[in-house]
Design a protein around this motif. Structure first.
Motif, PDB file in Angstrom:
ATOM      1  N   CYS A  99     -50.227  21.187 -25.617  1.00  0.00           N
ATOM      2  CA  CYS A  99     -50.812  22.068 -24.600  1.00  0.00           C
ATOM      3  C   CYS A  99     -49.786  22.240 -23.490  1.00  0.00           C
ATOM      4  O   CYS A  99     -49.330  21.270 -22.895  1.00  0.00           O
ATOM      5  CB  CYS A  99     -52.105  21.499 -24.031  1.00  0.00           C
ATOM      6  SG  CYS A  99     -52.764  22.525 -22.691  1.00  0.00           S
ATOM      7  N   CYS A 102     -51.721  21.089 -19.696  1.00  0.00           N
ATOM      8  CA  CYS A 102     -51.968  19.687 -19.331  1.00  0.00           C
ATOM      9  C   CYS A 102     -51.031  18.740 -20.069  1.00  0.00           C
ATOM     10  O   CYS A 102     -51.088  17.539 -19.863  1.00  0.00           O
ATOM     11  CB  CYS A 102     -53.420  19.313 -19.590  1.00  0.00           C
ATOM     12  SG  CYS A 102     -53.878  19.331 -21.333  1.00  0.00           S
ATOM     13  N   LYS A 104     -51.023  17.767 -22.987  1.00  0.00           N
ATOM     14  CA  LYS A 104     -51.658  16.948 -24.015  1.00  0.00           C
ATOM     15  C   LYS A 104     -50.983  17.234 -25.346  1.00  0.00           C
ATOM     16  O   LYS A 104     -50.610  18.368 -25.637  1.00  0.00           O
ATOM     17  CB  LYS A 104     -53.145  17.308 -24.037  1.00  0.00           C
ATOM     18  CG  LYS A 104     -53.860  16.976 -25.320  1.00  0.00           C
ATOM     19  CD  LYS A 104     -55.374  16.980 -25.158  1.00  0.00           C
ATOM     20  CE  LYS A 104     -55.942  18.258 -24.552  1.00  0.00           C
ATOM     21  NZ  LYS A 104     -57.251  18.086 -23.953  1.00  0.00           N
ATOM     22  N   CYS A 139     -54.930  24.225 -24.705  1.00  0.00           N
ATOM     23  CA  CYS A 139     -56.012  23.474 -25.343  1.00  0.00           C
ATOM     24  C   CYS A 139     -57.383  23.963 -24.871  1.00  0.00           C
ATOM     25  O   CYS A 139     -57.480  24.640 -23.850  1.00  0.00           O
ATOM     26  CB  CYS A 139     -55.829  21.986 -25.065  1.00  0.00           C
ATOM     27  SG  CYS A 139     -56.304  21.485 -23.410  1.00  0.00           S
ATOM     28  N   CYS A 142     -58.260  23.217 -21.162  1.00  0.00           N
ATOM     29  CA  CYS A 142     -57.567  24.058 -20.185  1.00  0.00           C
ATOM     30  C   CYS A 142     -58.074  25.495 -20.233  1.00  0.00           C
ATOM     31  O   CYS A 142     -58.143  26.168 -19.219  1.00  0.00           O
ATOM     32  CB  CYS A 142     -56.063  24.023 -20.418  1.00  0.00           C
ATOM     33  SG  CYS A 142     -55.347  22.420 -20.034  1.00  0.00           S
TER      34      CYS A 142
HETATM   35 ZN   LIG Z   1     -54.591  21.380 -21.916  1.00  0.00          ZN
END
Ligand SMILES: [Zn+2]
Ligand SMILES: [Zn+2]
Length: 147
Positions: A99, A102, A104, A139, A142
């Motif tokens: 992502c 963020c 991730k 993601c 988000c």
């Molecule tokens: Zn994210």
């Protein structure tokens, strides 16, 4: 996903074989690597270890991570614009889903991706020894915030 206690034992065994000393701080780093939730960076591992062992230095975490890397028990994901991230749960090459908001990182588990290496070898005659396959996107968490 590979059981993280089992992974921890495998990594600990490797270090024991080479007669490396297992300090509690080192073990804490190994535990985080073995679970690798979210593919942590060294800084993130450092933050987590410091919660239990406040005197741990960033250098100790770096040294432990590079030691485990040397032993081939952690996969390093390098990013040009960000810190490297680590996967000690699956130390072999595998695709990642990143992502960009963020940061991730997850392991997509698609059958089609598992067969890609074999197909490529058949198609090209290459003997594939390594690969990097990263998918970048935003993601669901988000996307919800932004909609
Ligand atoms: Zn994210
Ligand atoms: Zn991974």
């Amino acid at each position: 996903m590979v059981d993280s206690d089992h992974r921890l034992n495998q990594i600990v065994e490797k270090l024991r074989e080479r007669e490396y000393r297992l300090t509690p701080q080192r073990l804490a780093v190994l535990k985080i690597l073995a679970a690798s939730h979210g593919h942590p960076s060294v800084e993130r591992i450092f933050e987590q270890v410091r919660m239990d062992f406040p005197t741990t230095s960033l250098a100790t975490v770096y040294k432990t991570v590079s030691l485990v890397k040397e032993l081939g028990e952690v996969l390093e994901l390098g990013f040009s614009d960000d810190s490297n991230r680590y996967d000690g749960n699956k130390p072999y090459p595998h695709p990642h889903l990143v992502c960009t908001q963020c940061k991730k990182i997850i392991d997509p588990d698609l059958a089609s991706l598992h067969h890609m290496t074999e197909e490529l070898e058949q198609e090209t005659g290459f003997r594939i020894v390594n690969h990097r396959l990263d998918f970048f996107g935003i993601c669901p968490d988000c996307r919800n915030i932004n909609s």
